[in-house]
Each structure stands twice: as C-alpha cells, then as structure tokens.
Design an enzyme around this catalytic site. Structure first.
Site, PDB file in Angstrom:
ATOM      1  N   ASP A  14      60.297  39.741  39.151  1.00  0.00           N
ATOM      2  CA  ASP A  14      59.585  38.497  39.300  1.00  0.00           C
ATOM      3  C   ASP A  14      60.276  37.491  38.467  1.00  0.00           C
ATOM      4  OD1 ASP A  14      57.191  36.706  39.343  1.00  0.00           O
ATOM      5  OD2 ASP A  14      56.851  37.469  37.368  1.00  0.00           O
ATOM      6  N   ASP A  16      58.642  33.932  36.743  1.00  0.00           N
ATOM      7  CA  ASP A  16      57.733  33.392  35.548  1.00  0.00           C
ATOM      8  C   ASP A  16      56.986  34.622  34.902  1.00  0.00           C
ATOM      9  OD1 ASP A  16      58.591  31.058  36.517  1.00  0.00           O
ATOM     10  OD2 ASP A  16      56.694  30.222  37.368  1.00  0.00           O
ATOM     11  N   ASP A  40      54.782  40.759  35.960  1.00  0.00           N
ATOM     12  CA  ASP A  40      53.779  40.645  34.951  1.00  0.00           C
ATOM     13  C   ASP A  40      52.464  40.476  35.461  1.00  0.00           C
ATOM     14  OD1 ASP A  40      54.405  37.909  35.695  1.00  0.00           O
ATOM     15  OD2 ASP A  40      53.573  37.333  34.067  1.00  0.00           O
TER      16      ASP A  40
HETATM   17 MG   LIG Z   1      55.047  36.139  37.105  1.00  0.00          MG
END
Ligand SMILES: [Mg+2]
Length: 266
Positions: free
Chosen positions: A12, A14, A200
């Site tokens: 991923d 961000d 995240d």
């Molecule tokens: Mg993310």
C-alpha cells in the site's frame, strides 16, 4: 523483468510506504534497494488512480512492475503512465446514467465534480486532484440521500454487476475486485516462491491475509487494525515504527531471515 522473481512484495502507499503526513518514502530507500539487489519484485497497491501511482512508481524506479490501482479495481501495466483501457469506467458511468434522476441526484461522483471540488473534498492539490479524476475502473462519490434511498440505489447498481464500498468519506462503486484479488492474479502470473504484503488500513486486510506474509504497518494517526487471524501463527506481523520507517526495518529484517532464503519451500 526476466525470469521468475523469488519474492513479490505488494505494498500500500499512503501510511505504509509513504509517510502519512509528508507522503515521502525516502526512509524506506535502503529496503527498496535491498529488494532490488535480491531480484524481488515490488508491486504498489493503492486506492490511487493509475496516473497517480505511475508517478510514485517512476520515482521508485520500478516501472518494470505492474501496479494495483483504484483499491484493487484494476491493474496498471508495467512501463505505462496510465490505463489506456477505460471501458470499465465508461460502463460504470453509463449504468449510473440509467438511474432515475430522483435517485441519481443523491450521488455526486468524481466525474460529476470539477477538479476544484475534488481538490476541496480530498485535500489534494489541484494538480493531483486532476490525476485522481483520471479513472479507469471505479467511481468514488458522496452520498447525500437517506439510507432507504441508498438501498434502492445500490440494488439497481448490483443488477448491473456494480458493487459499492462505503469508506469514511466516499461511497466507491466498482465491479468488485479488491487488492487481494489482484495480488492473487499477479502471483499466478509471476509465480514467485513467496508473497509479502504491507498495509496499514482496513482496505488492506484482505491483501495482508492473501499473502504468505502480511505486514501491518503502524499508523499512529488511525485506529489500529483489529487482531488478524494470521497474527497468532506469526504469518502476519506488525511493524514497531510507523510508515516508511517501519516498512524499511521490517523488510530488511525479513531479507535477513529465512523467508527470503532461496531454499525456502513454499
Ligand atoms: Mg494506507
């Protein structure tokens, strides 16, 4: 890329490879270089659009790998700046146009908004908002109707094969594929001995679970992910540090340990 990669890393952006605040990845540079040195693949997997991901992919000098875009709704081919094939998006928009105006007016998608409006609601710069509008697979938007109307709206879209995912801010419409589906598809294509996924947020969970090793990257700016099944058996681990710092330390650690050993049996 020639030959089969021993390891494919799916990440991923961000809050994972990119710092949550600064959007920088430099802290992960040592681990990225180390992955390149062992001929491991690095496949970005983001909710961003193809042109947005292409920019980061070029900075990382990994254009020879495909990237998962629009939250898994599609894939950006290697050595390409955007998705030339946008028939899925066109078809999604035309399904939206078939919905009666009394319902349709409650959904304001990115295609309905001028760039400035997209910039305002996403906190992106105008330049990046323009890239976020260059979609090929999915349509995020804002729902302003009530729940009963939303149910009818979603039912009509389901009849067209369109799925909806409600995030914190946006209701995103797509034909249903997620990051995990694309991970499995690309793993089938490249046949690595091992897959590692890093993320995240809740939209990364399926991908973390689909990989051989999942890495939950700490993000102090968001609620922590719930305990996942693979954690008890050590198949899913958590980084100590946030964002690219945690990414760097964990990947370097995994490289130094058996999962990357050429003799590992999958
Ligand atoms: Mg993310």
């Amino acid at each position: 890329m020639s030959g089969k990669p021993h390891t494919l890393v799916f990440s991923d952006l961000d809050g994972t490879l990119l710092d949550h605040q600064s959007y920088e990845w430099y802290a992960a540079a040592p681990a990225i270089d180390a992955l390149k040195s062992i001929n491991a693949g690095l496949i970005l997997a983001s909710s961003k659009t193809a042109p947005e991901v292409a920019t980061v992919r070029a900075e990382l000098k990994i254009e020879h790998w495909p990237a998962i875009v629009e939250n898994g709704a599609g894939v950006l081919a290697s050595h390409s700046d955007d998705c030339k094939e946008v028939s899925q998006y066109r078809s999604l928009l035309s399904s939206l146009q078939k919905i009666s105006p009394s319902l349709r007016r409650h959904f304001t998608g990115f295609d309905d908004m001028p760039v400035k409006k997209v910039a305002d609601i996403t906190d992106l710069s105008v330049k990046n908002a323009a890239l976020a509008k260059q979609r090929a697979f999915s349509e995020p938007g804002i729902w302003t109707g009530n729940n009963a109307e939303k149910e009818i709206f979603l039912k009509l879209l389901r009849e067209e094969g369109i799925h909806a995912q409600q995030g914190g801010r946006f209701l995103t419409l797509s034909y249903g594929a997620n990051k995990a589906d694309q991970l499995l598809m690309l793993a089938k294509q490249f046949e690595p001995c091992r897959t590692i996924a890093l993320g995240d947020a809740p939209n990364d969970i399926a991908m973390l679970e689909a990989a051989d090793i999942g890495v939950i990257v700490a993000n102090p700016d968001a609620p922590p992910l719930p305990m996942l099944d693979g954690e008890a058996e050590g198949r899913i681990i958590r980084t100590k540090d946030a964002g690219p710092n945690g990414w760097n330390a964990t990947i370097l650690d995994l490289i130094a340990n058996p999962p990357f050993n050429e003799n590992t049996i999958h």
